[in-house]
Structures are given as C-alpha cells and as structure tokens.
Scaffold this active site. Structure first.
Site, PDB file in Angstrom:
ATOM      1  N   SER A  68      79.168  48.685   7.923  1.00  0.00           N
ATOM      2  CA  SER A  68      78.943  49.068   9.315  1.00  0.00           C
ATOM      3  C   SER A  68      80.231  49.440  10.054  1.00  0.00           C
ATOM      4  CB  SER A  68      78.209  47.906   9.990  1.00  0.00           C
ATOM      5  OG  SER A  68      77.876  48.225  11.287  1.00  0.00           O
ATOM      6  N   ASP A 286      73.798  52.818  12.918  1.00  0.00           N
ATOM      7  CA  ASP A 286      72.661  52.071  13.465  1.00  0.00           C
ATOM      8  C   ASP A 286      72.950  51.544  14.874  1.00  0.00           C
ATOM      9  OD1 ASP A 286      74.381  50.016  12.842  1.00  0.00           O
ATOM     10  OD2 ASP A 286      72.906  48.807  11.772  1.00  0.00           O
ATOM     11  N   ASN A 388      75.693  45.846  22.542  1.00  0.00           N
ATOM     12  CA  ASN A 388      76.567  46.622  21.652  1.00  0.00           C
ATOM     13  C   ASN A 388      75.924  47.907  21.115  1.00  0.00           C
ATOM     14  OD1 ASN A 388      74.862  45.836  19.542  1.00  0.00           O
ATOM     15  ND2 ASN A 388      76.186  44.158  18.868  1.00  0.00           N
TER      16      ASN A 388
HETATM   17  C1  16G Z   1      75.593  41.889  13.115  1.00  0.00           C
HETATM   18  C2  16G Z   1      74.202  42.148  13.624  1.00  0.00           C
HETATM   19  C3  16G Z   1      74.191  42.474  15.101  1.00  0.00           C
HETATM   20  C4  16G Z   1      74.949  41.435  15.891  1.00  0.00           C
HETATM   21  C5  16G Z   1      76.302  41.177  15.292  1.00  0.00           C
HETATM   22  C6  16G Z   1      76.933  39.962  15.940  1.00  0.00           C
HETATM   23  C7  16G Z   1      72.470  43.236  12.346  1.00  0.00           C
HETATM   24  C8  16G Z   1      72.033  44.474  11.645  1.00  0.00           C
HETATM   25  N1  16G Z   1      73.641  43.276  12.910  1.00  0.00           N
HETATM   26  O1  16G Z   1      76.364  43.049  13.162  1.00  0.00           O
HETATM   27  O2  16G Z   1      72.879  42.535  15.522  1.00  0.00           O
HETATM   28  O3  16G Z   1      75.113  41.857  17.224  1.00  0.00           O
HETATM   29  O4  16G Z   1      76.177  40.892  13.918  1.00  0.00           O
HETATM   30  O5  16G Z   1      78.183  39.755  15.403  1.00  0.00           O
HETATM   31  O6  16G Z   1      71.783  42.221  12.370  1.00  0.00           O
HETATM   32  P1  16G Z   1      78.945  38.406  15.641  1.00  0.00           P
HETATM   33  O7  16G Z   1      78.080  37.297  15.106  1.00  0.00           O
HETATM   34  O8  16G Z   1      80.229  38.585  14.926  1.00  0.00           O
HETATM   35  O9  16G Z   1      79.128  38.277  17.118  1.00  0.00           O
HETATM   36 MG    MG Z   2      76.118  49.262  12.031  1.00  0.00          MG
END
Ligand code: 16G
Ligand code: MG
Length: 557
Positions: A68, A286, A388
C-alpha cells in the site's frame, strides 16, 4: 495424512526453498507487512493456506501482494474472501501461526490442525487468483506464492499487476458469475466498462468538469488509470501525475494520499495552481483524498470525511425525492435506512455536520476498513470512510432490488430513483476503491455543478494534529469505545481528560498503531495553536511517563 492426494513429503520438499528467517510475523489489519526481502517464506505459506481457504468454502480466493502506502522497500500480502471482503478474523490466527512455523514439520502440523479444526474437504478443487502492485520485490514474491499454490495443485489465475480493489473486484466477479448477483466480467476491461457505463449514465446531459490532476503515488494506480482513461475518451479530463512506476525509489516517496493527508500539503512532482482540481491515490489505489489551493494559495484538503459528507448529502437528497419504501423480512415496509460510519480520526466538524445538519446516524467503529465495512452492512445505504481516504458506500440487496423495481410518478422522483440505482453500479461494493471513489466524487460534483470550493464549504474542519510517538511497548496501550479512550494506562486517560477541558472543542486520543511500531496521538481544538499544544502536551506525557524511546522531540511540551 494426505493433503488431497498431495503428500506431506512433497510439501516439505517445496518448503525447503523457503526457510523462515528469524522474524516473528503477525497477520494484522492489512495482512502481513514488512520488508520485502523478509517475505518469501510467508508468501509460500500463504499459498498453502489460500488453497485450504478455497477448499473450505468451495470458492475462489484472492491473494494480493502489496504494501500500500508504505515505502518501496516494504511489501505485504493479504487474502481476499469470495465476495471481495477481508479475510475472516479467525483465519488471521492460522496465517500468523503458519507464517511462524519454524520447521517444515511444523508447517505440516499447522496445516493438519487447520484442516481438522475447520473440517476441510481436501478432495474438492481449489481456485486462487493473485495480483501484485509495482514494487520491485513483487516478482520474487509472486514466484514464492506460486510455488506454494502449485505444490497444492491449485487452479491459479495470475493477473500480474492490479490495484488492490481490482483484485477484490475480480474475486467477487468470479464467485458470482452465472448467479442473480453476478457482479461483472472478471477482467480489467470488464472493470473499466462497468465503471464507465455507470458514470456516463449518471452525468448524461451535464457540462463536463475541468481537468482533474491525479497523483498516482508512482504506483500501480498510474497504469490502471491510464487504461480507464483510454476507454472513457472525451467523457472525462484527467491528467495522470506521478506515474513513474519503474524509477527506483519513487513509489509513495513524498507523494500519494498518505503523504498529502499527514502533511496537509501537496505532493511533490505535480504543479498545483489556484483553480486546479487535484486528488491523490495511495500506492495500491484503495485510498483517495482531494485538494486544491485557494486564491490566497492556501492548501485545502478534502479528505475521507469530506468525501463521506459529499456522498451522504447527495444520497440523502436523492432518497428524500425518491421516497421509496424498502420491503423488510417481516413483511413490513419502511423508508431507506442510511448511515455514515466513522472512526475516532474523523474530524469533529464532519461528525457534527453529518449528525446535526444532515440528520444521519453516525456510528463509530475501531480503526481498520473491516470494522467500518461490517458496521455499514447494517444499513440499506451504508456510507463509510476513514479520514485517511479509505472507504466506499454499501447498498443492501433489498435496496438494490427496490431501486431496480420502483417507478417514479414524477420525472424528479424517477430521476432520483435512477440516480440511486446508478450509484450502486458506480461504487465498488467489494471494497473501498480510489478509482471508483474518484468517479463517484466526479459524478456528484458534475451533477451538482459544484467546484471543489463549494464542496469544501459544506463545513469547516477543526484544526487537528497527528503525531507518532516511539515507545518501548505499544501493547500496554489498550483502547476502548471505538479507540476514543484508553482502558489502560488509566493514569494517561485521566491526564487526557484533564487536558482536553482546557481547549474549546478539545478532543484527544492515544492509540497503538496496528501497522507500525509506534503509538499515534490525535488532537483537535478550536485553533491550530491549541490543537498543536494539546497534541504536544499529550505526546510529551506519553514519551516521558510511558516508555518513550530515542531522542525526545524538542517540540513536545
Ligand atoms: C490499515 C487499514 C486502514 C487503517 C490503517 C491504520 C485496511 C485495508 N487498511 O492500513 O483501514 O486506517 O491500517 O493504521 O484495513 P494504523 O493502525 O497504523 O494507524
Ligand atoms: Mg492502500
């Protein structure tokens, strides 16, 4: 035990090529994610497990290789369920266990355990579709994954490079083919044509918007968006920016949705002048955020909250005019139930606008797409976006049917019903999708005849600040109430409660990241100065009293 005609010896021999490094892996919110060169053994094993999941459900399973918005050197992998959802939570544990199996024998033991616990019929065929983003490590990782799939004799379709949402789309199409819920053709052309025809119908007769500059983070969104534009021809005016997918070190570097959102500034590599309309995708397309600079050259961000508000406002309007009733399971009928799902990171002004101006219910969930998705499924129209830029709009089967079968008695009513129906085609139902979300925003702005300034004037964001704090043990921080409060450490929550009282509109929470070894501190208040003060006070407390590591940033209070 044989594994559907495959011997344990065959699996062990193939596994020898992929010894596990001295790393502990965790299947987290976004699957496995770490440095690309630490992942071959994980890929091989995910291949084995994808086959078990496919046999377990008797359906096609997806595997996406991507990290990502993370730096180019990272990579990752996640499994996709038959309708394009995230992997069932109980299987996340199997993934973690298999990835951490130290020896070939331990791999076999774990496979046996999964097969017996899940009662998997090993004699049925398995089908797995895979894709990757543009990362240089992708080639090698695809090979490891294929080796795992092949030893299990899976039926494989390798799509090579796709955006993450495209892979989710393919999986859903394949599994619904020939059913009344057939989602589309499982090809990229099928994907583009579906979006394009929905968009075209939606904007018919309206003047075209000015050019949209799309920062593709030098990732897979760039070639895919170019393919879409080719099909859309004159019906949309898009300039693809940051499309250097083969130049080393460029992916997500000072560009893309994550960079723009966190820095609240424009990406490098594209020109942004007053009057320009722009948006950024992340490295696997995404996530999306919009932005512009106003006439005073001030950068204005339209993040996931603004997209949710735009979509919800439009849908509420259409629902009111359409005025249709949805048949319920108990034989009754009731108006369309609309909800907007947010997380603690949603700007307080957006929540206030949705709840008090649009009068729509706004449930909160934990961070992470799967939590929001699940909550959104409780509505006829469930709009969900993280600030985000991750998000989509889900429509219930009953709503989709009602839109299809209802006839309006006035042209306005007919138009509103058609518009709602059009949205169900335009919006990726499998997962949040930057390209589909972009067309959704463009479609609504076109129909409303709005500029980005007009959209932005729906409400004014409260100033906010996010900070990452490095600590020795982030697992000591335990969140409750959809991440808005800490159950532990209690003392920290008490300090936060006292501090927020000092600022009008003060709000602050601390949450351990699920993707990085840090804790995040979020604060908002009436002025930028106060938001910063609140944040740096709490960040300082976290650092000083709860195990901060490294140098203490000088700006912490
Ligand atoms: C991941 C999640 C996203 C979330 C982020 C939080 C998916 C596809 N992606 O990228 O939804 O906002 O984690 O990141 O589930 P963090 O836990 O580092 O704050
Ligand atoms: Mg992504």
């Amino acid at each position: 035990m044989s594994f559907g005609g495959i011997t344990a010896e065959a699996i062990k021999t193939a596994a020898k090529a992929y010894p596990k490094p001295a790393v502990t892996y965790t299947y987290g919110t976004a699957g496995f994610r770490t440095k690309g060169d630490l992942l071959p053994s994980v890929m091989f094993r995910i291949g084995l497990l994808a086959v078990l999941r496919s046999k377990c459900l008797g359906k096609t399973i997806g595997v996406m290789i991507t990290a990502s918005h993370n730096p180019e050197i990272d990579n990752g992998v996640k499994l996709v369920e038959p309708l394009g959802e995230m992997l069932k939570q109980s299987w996340e544990g199997y993934c973690t266990e298999l990835a951490n199996a130290e020896t070939e024998d331990a791999i076999i033991e774990t496979l046996k355990k999964v097969i017996s616990e899940e009662n998997i019929p090993m004699d049925v065929d398995s089908s797995v579709v895979i894709a990757r983003d543009t990362r240089p490590s992708g080639d090698l990782l695809v090979k490891a994954l294929l080796d795992g799939l092949n030893v299990m004799k899976a039926d494989i379709k390798n799509y090579d490079m796709l955006t993450t949402p495209q892979l989710h789309y393919m999986v859903r199409c394949i599994n619904t083919k020939g059913t009344p819920d057939a989602y589309g053709e499982p090809t990229t052309d099928g994907y583009y044509n579906k979006l394009y025809s929905a968009f075209k119908k939606f904007i018919a007769g309206k003047p075209k918007l000015s050019q949209l500059h799309v920062d593709c983070a030098n990732g897979v969104g760039a070639p895919k968006l170019k393919e879409l534009i080719k099909i859309m021809g004159d019906d949309i005016d898009i300039k693809v920016e940051n499309d250097q997918i083969t130049t080393k070190g460029k992916l997500n570097y000072n560009c893309g949705a994550d960079y723009v959102k966190l820095n609240q500034s424009q990406p490098e590599g594209m020109e942004l002048k007053p009057g320009y309309r722009a948006c950024s995708l992340d490295g696997d397309a995404d996530r999306i955020v919009y932005y512009y600079v106003d006439n005073d050259n001030v950068f204005r961000l339209l993040d996931g909250d603004k997209i949710a508000s735009l979509a919800a406002g439009y849908i509420m309007d259409m629902a009111k005019t359409a005025n249709i009733e949805i048949p319920r399971e108990d034989g009754s009928k009731s108006p369309l139930k609309i909800g907007v799902v947010q997380t603690a990171y949603a700007n307080g002004s957006s929540t206030d606008y949705l709840r008090n101006k649009l009068n729509v219910p706004v449930p909160f969930t934990q961070t992470g797409v799967k939590h929001l998705h699940h909550e959104a499924q409780k509505y006829d129209v469930g709009v969900y976006f993280e600030a985000n830029g991750h998000g989509t709009v889900l429509f219930s089967d009953a709503a989709i049917k009602a839109f299809k079968n209802s006839k309006g008695s006035t042209p306005e009513q007919e138009n509103a019903i058609k518009s709602l129906q059009g949205l169900t085609e335009l919006i990726n139902q499998a997962v949040g999708d930057a390209i589909s979300d972009m067309l959704l925003v463009e479609a609504i702005l076109t129909v409303c005849g709005w500029t980005l300034e007009q959209w932005n004037s729906q409400y004014t964001d409260l100033p906010s600040k996010q900070e990452k704090v490095k600590v020795a043990n982030r697992h000591q921080f335990k969140c409750i109430k959809a991440d808005t409060e800490l159950a532990e450490p209690k003392e920290l929550q008490e300090i936060i409660n006292e501090e927020v009282k000092k600022y009008p509109h003060g709000r602050c929470f601390v949450r351990p990241s699920g993707t990085e070894d840090i804790v995040r501190v979020y604060a908002e208040a009436d002025t930028t100065e106060n938001a910063l003060k609140l944040n740096y006070t709490i960040s300082g407390v976290v650092f000083d009293k709860f195990g901060g590591v490294g140098e203490r940033p000088s700006y912490y209070l």
